[in-house]
Design a protein around this motif. Sequence first.
Motif, mmCIF file in Angstrom:
data_model
loop_
_atom_site.group_PDB
_atom_site.id
_atom_site.type_symbol
_atom_site.label_atom_id
_atom_site.label_comp_id
_atom_site.label_asym_id
_atom_site.label_seq_id
_atom_site.Cartn_x
_atom_site.Cartn_y
_atom_site.Cartn_z
ATOM 1 N N PHE A 135 0.764 -0.929 -0.017
ATOM 2 C CA PHE A 135 -0.178 -0.214 0.038
ATOM 3 C C PHE A 135 1.051 1.361 -0.035
ATOM 4 N N GLY A 136 0.274 2.554 -0.088
ATOM 5 C CA GLY A 136 1.499 2.976 -0.214
ATOM 6 C C GLY A 136 2.010 3.990 -1.121
ATOM 7 N N SER A 137 2.189 4.212 -1.273
ATOM 8 C CA SER A 137 3.316 5.103 -2.637
ATOM 9 C C SER A 137 3.337 4.266 -3.680
ATOM 10 N N ASN A 182 5.599 12.342 2.437
ATOM 11 C CA ASN A 182 5.345 12.873 1.447
ATOM 12 C C ASN A 182 3.669 12.608 1.261
ATOM 13 N N PHE A 183 2.964 12.358 2.134
ATOM 14 C CA PHE A 183 1.422 11.909 2.290
ATOM 15 C C PHE A 183 0.719 12.999 3.052
ATOM 16 N N SER A 226 -7.236 4.674 2.051
ATOM 17 C CA SER A 226 -6.435 5.917 1.523
ATOM 18 C C SER A 226 -5.089 5.632 0.405
ATOM 19 N N THR A 227 -5.165 4.809 1.028
ATOM 20 C CA THR A 227 -4.233 4.104 -1.035
ATOM 21 C C THR A 227 -5.251 4.602 -1.742
ATOM 22 N N ASP A 276 5.820 -0.587 1.769
ATOM 23 C CA ASP A 276 4.644 -0.453 2.168
ATOM 24 C C ASP A 276 3.154 -1.224 2.223
ATOM 25 N N ASP A 296 9.807 3.743 0.365
ATOM 26 C CA ASP A 296 9.936 2.289 0.551
ATOM 27 C C ASP A 296 8.416 1.546 -0.083
ATOM 28 N N ALA A 346 -5.492 2.673 5.914
ATOM 29 C CA ALA A 346 -4.394 3.161 4.990
ATOM 30 C C ALA A 346 -4.431 2.414 3.675
HETATM 31 N N1 CTP Z 1 -0.917 6.766 5.466
HETATM 32 C C1 CTP Z 1 -2.447 7.511 6.963
HETATM 33 N N2 CTP Z 1 -2.083 8.796 7.218
HETATM 34 C C2 CTP Z 1 -0.855 8.896 7.705
HETATM 35 C C3 CTP Z 1 0.197 8.290 7.292
HETATM 36 C C4 CTP Z 1 0.389 7.469 5.514
HETATM 37 O O1 CTP Z 1 -3.318 6.236 6.112
HETATM 38 N N3 CTP Z 1 -1.159 9.940 8.682
HETATM 39 C C5 CTP Z 1 -1.423 5.791 4.822
HETATM 40 C C6 CTP Z 1 -1.406 7.104 3.094
HETATM 41 O O2 CTP Z 1 -2.262 5.779 2.469
HETATM 42 C C7 CTP Z 1 0.240 6.818 3.029
HETATM 43 C C8 CTP Z 1 0.671 5.302 3.433
HETATM 44 O O3 CTP Z 1 -0.123 5.130 5.155
HETATM 45 O O4 CTP Z 1 0.024 6.868 1.474
HETATM 46 C C9 CTP Z 1 1.692 5.120 3.581
HETATM 47 O O5 CTP Z 1 2.855 6.290 4.310
HETATM 48 P P1 CTP Z 1 3.735 6.620 4.539
HETATM 49 O O6 CTP Z 1 4.913 5.698 3.773
HETATM 50 O O7 CTP Z 1 4.940 7.552 5.047
HETATM 51 O O8 CTP Z 1 3.367 7.542 2.304
HETATM 52 P P2 CTP Z 1 3.819 7.357 0.983
HETATM 53 O O9 CTP Z 1 2.099 7.716 0.000
HETATM 54 O O10 CTP Z 1 4.412 5.624 1.023
HETATM 55 O O11 CTP Z 1 4.908 8.118 0.259
HETATM 56 P P3 CTP Z 1 7.054 8.126 0.465
HETATM 57 O O12 CTP Z 1 6.665 7.568 -0.696
HETATM 58 O O13 CTP Z 1 7.468 8.685 1.266
HETATM 59 O O14 CTP Z 1 6.602 6.778 1.182
#
Ligand code: CTP
Length: 585
Positions: free
Chosen positions: A239-241, A386-387, A345-346, A254, A252, A342
């Motif tokens: 999930f995430g980025s 980044n989020f 939100s992804t 996730d 990273d 999470a």
């Molecule tokens: N997330 C969330 N609430 C937060 C932080 C993170 O819901 N306060 C969820 C988001 O879906 C986010 C995912 O967890 O995309 C992963 O978090 P993170 O690794 O911090 O952000 P990424 O979007 O993956 O960006 P990066 O490339 O910096 O890892």
Amino acid sequence: MRICASFRKTMASSFAVCRLHMRGRASLAKCLQKTDAFLHRSIGTDVVIARAEATRSDESDEKNGRKSLHTLHMERREQAERSVLISCQSSTNEKKFLKYLSKHGEINKYFFYESYGVYAVVEFANQESVTSLLEGVAIPGGSHESAVPFKSRLLSLRNLGSVDSSNQVSGRQCQPQTTIPINELIKRLSREESIDKQISSLTEAYQLTEENSRLRFLVCSLLKDIATAYFPECTIKPFGSSVNGFGKLGCDLDMLLDLDSISGRNVKLPKSGLSLEYQMKRANSERAVTQSILSVIGECVDQFGPGCVGVQKILNARCPLVRFAHQPSGFQCDLTANNRVAMKSTELLYLYGELDPRVRSLVFTVRCWARAHGVTSSIPGAWITNFSLTVMVLFFLQRRSPPIIPTLDHLRDLAGPADKSVIEGNDCTFVSDFNKIQLQSNTETLEQLLGEFFEFYATFPFSRMSINIRKGKEQNKPEVAPLHIQNPFETSLNVSKNVNASQLDRFVALCQESAWLLQQSETSTPRGGGAGGEGAPTPWGLATLLLPSQVAGIKSRKKRRREPASERIKGLLESLKNKNQLKKS
Ligand code: CTP
Ligand code: MG
């Protein structure tokens, strides 16, 4: 991933289960094919549901050429299950290598990459080929150290006997898995003719490649092989980025250990008559269960996971996780469990990114700009993540006139019954069918949007207002944190709680500086020089915005307001003028 019933019984010891699992995978495919009826009867119907959902979205994909995240996940997961990761020697001959592997079946796709040595990802057309390949794989020997007998799909290629001369000619091409250095990027952008093209070029250089995406799913699949020792029906999903469309090469990984199909959520108990339920150990809270699961899986990853190093269990975090480096892929991994919000939100970010190509391009540009100036960092701290930056871009795009993307409330209103989702009391419902979303006609260029983005946040009333993509409108701040960005689903949470006043000040000052730079004809038009390949081209436009800034030294926002153009910018403009004069003379 569905496992046949006989396999489920085998929970005795992890080694026994691991061995069975390797054999079980072969029968798994057959088991799946045998009868759909079995699947309908089995405890978790999620695979069936997922397939139905995938088919539904596939139909709409055909119409609009877009893939739902769900479909993408299913495709990638299946590819990953049929893939192996092989550490090769630098002299590995591609033809010989393929010939050797093809003995086990047709190869769909393969590629090489470098990460502490040369690796190959090989995807077979059929699952049986992987089983056949693994049957002929040897246990390592000949070392003074003992091997932990956990068999996985991470293998090493050995070339025994004499090395023939053709072996020295590799003929391989390695696929890059990291971004180009910022200086390279600045040069590349400086050669482009327009800011719009610069933004597209940056997006292209930074976004995840097809190969990198495959590798991410393969790492999840390899980890799943460890986790299934305890939870045969689990899946590990990125999930995430890595999957939301905003991932940069090198970001990273996730991951979510998904145990939903095991939890029994989908089983309907009969109204009367006999029924059975599992006896299960109980803990005080869902959080305690998550912590104990992650603790055990983290231990397995640490003790048995080939290529997994530096394992840290961070179980007391708001969202407990296991962090480690997966050396063969070079990914920094965060494994979580029970983190379904999470995942939602992804999905939401992915959907926004698919709605209009400007969304992704602007997010990439802003993230890269923020990284170049140290506004974000991969190290946790008081910086804007980044989020958070992504949510800020989405909010800005909702505030355009007419808006480029709809509000989350609007997406919720468009949702059908199948989209309904409430997780731990949070309404996570939003439409998944792209065809139901009508976009307004906004024709702003990326160049305009970038300039407007900086203007927007250079003057945003951060001290009073909160950023809210659910409403698409700033709201009064419910707490005193310097930056308040409402979490889209857990609405009582502030996504940017970690950001301190000085980091926010830096961000605002940089926005002011960048907005100003984009308005100057000296920096916003191509400077020429080096376009024909000779010498380094003079940075202009977006390239100028990525050059190091001295905003860090600025202490207060008030001071910035009185003095919009820092000495550095003046110096920069002077040097640009001088360079051009030198060229002309
Ligand atoms: N997330 C969330 N609430 C937060 C932080 C993170 O819901 N306060 C969820 C988001 O879906 C986010 C995912 O967890 O995309 C992963 O978090 P993170 O690794 O911090 O952000 P990424 O979007 O993956 O960006 P990066 O490339 O910096 O890892
Ligand atoms: Mg991430």
